[in-house]
Design an enzyme around this catalytic site. Structure first.
Site, mmCIF file in Angstrom:
data_model
loop_
_atom_site.group_PDB
_atom_site.id
_atom_site.type_symbol
_atom_site.label_atom_id
_atom_site.label_comp_id
_atom_site.label_asym_id
_atom_site.label_seq_id
_atom_site.Cartn_x
_atom_site.Cartn_y
_atom_site.Cartn_z
ATOM 1 C CE LYS A 184 38.936 -19.275 31.549
ATOM 2 N NZ LYS A 184 38.732 -19.969 30.378
ATOM 3 C CD GLU A 208 35.280 -18.605 14.854
ATOM 4 O OE1 GLU A 208 34.791 -18.532 15.871
ATOM 5 O OE2 GLU A 208 36.014 -17.727 14.451
ATOM 6 N NE ARG A 223 34.063 -14.669 15.139
ATOM 7 C CZ ARG A 223 34.556 -14.920 16.256
ATOM 8 N NH1 ARG A 223 35.283 -13.619 16.765
ATOM 9 N NH2 ARG A 223 34.663 -16.076 16.974
#
Length: 643
Positions: A284, A370, A398
């Site tokens: 990254k 979630e 969600r």
């Protein structure tokens, strides 16, 4: 800011141009692509680290595969800036995340190279599977290619999709972008050689032939040989889990080495057996030292100086709402060992990092999960703890089934700290917290609060902590508070009771949440026109302060509700109450101001509020129109009487 020199990239507008280049030119192209992305994000702000990590991968995919016929889907989409540059949008790349500009995520209406819109995590494999199976059913060429990573593999949806992937055959390719070394260690020449070998047509051809032969043997022999081959490759290359889910696993390979990437992707493209998962290891922030050294801080950035990496500093101001929440909760937990906090991969975004620093054993980051997070909180609550599930409004959507089934029906005292409630500026429609009042206040047993400012957020956090009789939610927006002093000692709010912040006699503005400041500005303007105005902060969308609402409706000519939420929220509940109680029979004019019934694209927050009609001038105009309507009606009735 001086644009970088990009002579080779200047010749590439579309992937078809890229595919005309010699492989030996791709290294230079990737370097120029990285420089262009750094320059663009430096001038606009946005997601940086993830896109830098996939520059070579983006180049290789578009070089090897026949996009857009091969449907390329970037999970979340925040890593797709290099993809946008290579797919005809370079001339607009410096409009990223601005009003009328390019979205910070993939978007179907933006380009044929964005076959599927994204911004929430872990949807790519399901969508790519849909494209792949559709092509298979229609006997249409083209693959579905999903690039997933950056934590997205922590969500169950990715594995649900993989569990059904065999039906796509060789038309599905999943590229696992492993950019945090969570799955595999650094890889070198040997693993690259193995990846090329096991993805080669020769190996796959022998594997297919062997498979056909053993199928003619007994089931026991067939299963044993298959397991032996899978186990042997798994011991050498990893990936046994993916093999169990029906994928042919290739990797890990160095995602920054084009000489390794391209042969493997070509083998995968031409493979006749599938689906295939290619495990690519990337870094990254690759190629930009500040982002490599601090990947978390350069995940999403404001404008910055490309040379120094120094980020543009905003003027000092009030604390951010999420920090007020996190610090308040940490203080409350000092004296209450039952308080704990849960976040779904957003510790700093929700303020749970502040809580975790003070109470590490009671802070839980469940990853991009979630659904699990909400039911985990329900289990904690059922065992006597006081859990706070701190989740963005748009992400809590969600887990709605868990909110209903595991929390509300059982009346468990889970506390929902709903961050990013309302409009979110540059992140646009995918991240706007528009619907939480509607989907929570419609549930039995729920208490729903909205903080008007940072001081109210302190009081509501304390009130939620002390509320043990059922589920309770407090919502607050993205960004900084309005600048009020924070209380040293929080106040326990009476459930379902609002407050009058200004008393008048003709117009009543009923505000919920942080539009209160605009309601007060509107009241000033109305008073200047001779219209005496009451401003009330209802605090609660559920239960409503019916005593206060009834009084204001009896004593005022016009009542306007103001909320930063979609239709079905506060306004709908007030109208339902007024209708049930017959409070509109005396000619009272009620108007509801809320977010429009459409998805609003990214823009500066003030422009978004203007578009939504939630700034002071629009509130004033709504009142004046209602009064003109009253006057017109009175005149008409007088004329009718005279006739």
């Amino acid at each position: 800011m001086t644009a970088p020199k990009t002579p080779l990239l200047d010749t590439v507008d579309m992937p078809a141009d890229l595919r005309k280049l010699d492989k030996s030119q791709l290294r230079q192209l990737a370097d120029e692509l990285r420089d262009e992305m750094i320059s663009a994000v430096g001038s606009t702000g946005g997601h940086l680290g993830s896109g830098l990590g996939v520059v070579e991968l983006t180049t290789a995919i578009h070089y090897v595969f026949n996009t857009p016929d091969d449907r390329l889907i970037w999970d979340v989409g925040h890593q797709a800036y290099p993809h946008k540059i290579l797919t005809g949008r370079r001339d607009r790349i410096r409009t990223l995340r601005q009003g009328g500009g390019l979205s910070g995520f993939t978007k179907r209406t933006e380009s044929e190279y964005d076959p599927f819109g994204a911004a929430h995590s872990s949807t790519s494999i399901s969508a790519a599977l849909g494209f792949a199976v559709a092509n298979k059913l229609n006997d249409t060429p083209g693959k579905g290619i999903a690039v997933i990573g950056d934590g997205a593999m922590s969500a169950g949806m990715a594995y649900e999709a993989m569990n059904n992937a065999e039906q796509a055959g060789n038309r599905l390719v999943v590229i696992l972008n492993d950019n945090d070394m969570s799955i595999a260690p650094p890889v070198g020449g040997l693993s690259a050689y193995l990846a090329r070998m096991v993805s080669s047509s020769e190996y796959l051809g022998l594997r297919s032939l062997a498979s056909k032969l053993v199928k003619k043997m007994s089931r026991r022999v067939h299963n044993s040989l298959g397991k032996a081959e899978e186990f042997t490759r798994g011991m050498v290359t990893g990936g046994t889990l993916f093999e169990e889910l029906g994928f042919y696993y290739v990797g890990p390979i160095d995602g920054h080495n084009l000489d390794h990437l391209i042969p493997v992707l070509e083998n995968v493209r031409d493979a006749e057996d599938g689906p295939v998962l290619v495990h690519v290891v990337t870094k990254k922030g690759k190629g930009y030292a500040p982002a490599e050294d601090s990947a978390d801080k350069y995940h999403g950035v404001p404008k910055f100086d490309v040379v120094t990496g120094e980020k543009a500093k905003s003027a000092a101001g009030p604390p951010a709402y999420q920090n007020v929440f996190g610090e308040t909760l940490a203080k409350l937990a000092d004296n209450d060992p039952r308080i704990c906090a849960i976040t779904a991969a957003m510790p700093s975004g929700t303020g749970v990092d502040k809580f975790a620093a003070a109470h590490p054993t009671r802070a839980f980051d469940v990853g991009i999960a979630e659904q699990h997070g909400v039911t985990f909180a329900a289990g904690l609550a059922a065992q006597g703890m006081r859990p706070f599930a701190a989740i963005y409004s748009t992400f809590l959507q969600r887990a709605y089934d868990q909110v209903v089934h595991d929390v509300a029906i059982q009346n468990l005292p889970v506390r929902f700290a709903i961050d990013r409630a309302g409009l979110v500026g540059a992140d646009g429609a995918t991240h706007a917290g528009s619907f939480d009042i509607t989907y929570l206040a419609s549930l039995p047993n729920f208490v729903v609060m909205a903080a008007a400012d940072e001081a109210e957020l302190v009081h509501m956090t304390y009130t939620a902590a002390e509320h043990d009789s059922g589920p309770i939610a407090l919502r607050y927006p993205r960004g900084n508070g309005v600048g009020v002093d924070l209380p040293e000692t929080p106040i326990l709010l009476e459930i379902g009771k609002g407050r009058v912040v200004r008393e008048g006699s003709k117009v009543a503005l009923l505000s919920l949440g942080t539009r209160l400041a605009e309601a007060q500005k509107a009241a000033d303007q109305l008073e200047a026109k001779g219209l005496s105005t009451t401003v009330a902060d209802l605090r609660f969308a559920k239960p409503l302060d019916t005593d206060l609402i009834a009084r204001l409706m009896r004593d005022h000519e016009v009542v306007v509700t103001v909320e930063e939420a979609a239709i079905g929220g506060l306004g709908a509940h007030v109208l339902t109450y007024a209708s049930d109680e017959g409070l509109t029979d005396a000619g009272l004019k009620i108007r509801t101001l809320r977010l429009p019934d459409r998805f609003q694209d990214q823009d500066a927050p003030d422009k978004q509020y203007d578009e939504a009609g939630l700034n002071a001038p629009q509130i004033v105009e709504t009142v004046l129109k209602a009064l003109r309507h009253n006057t017109a009606g009175d005149d008409q009735r007088v004329e009718e009487a005279r006739a």
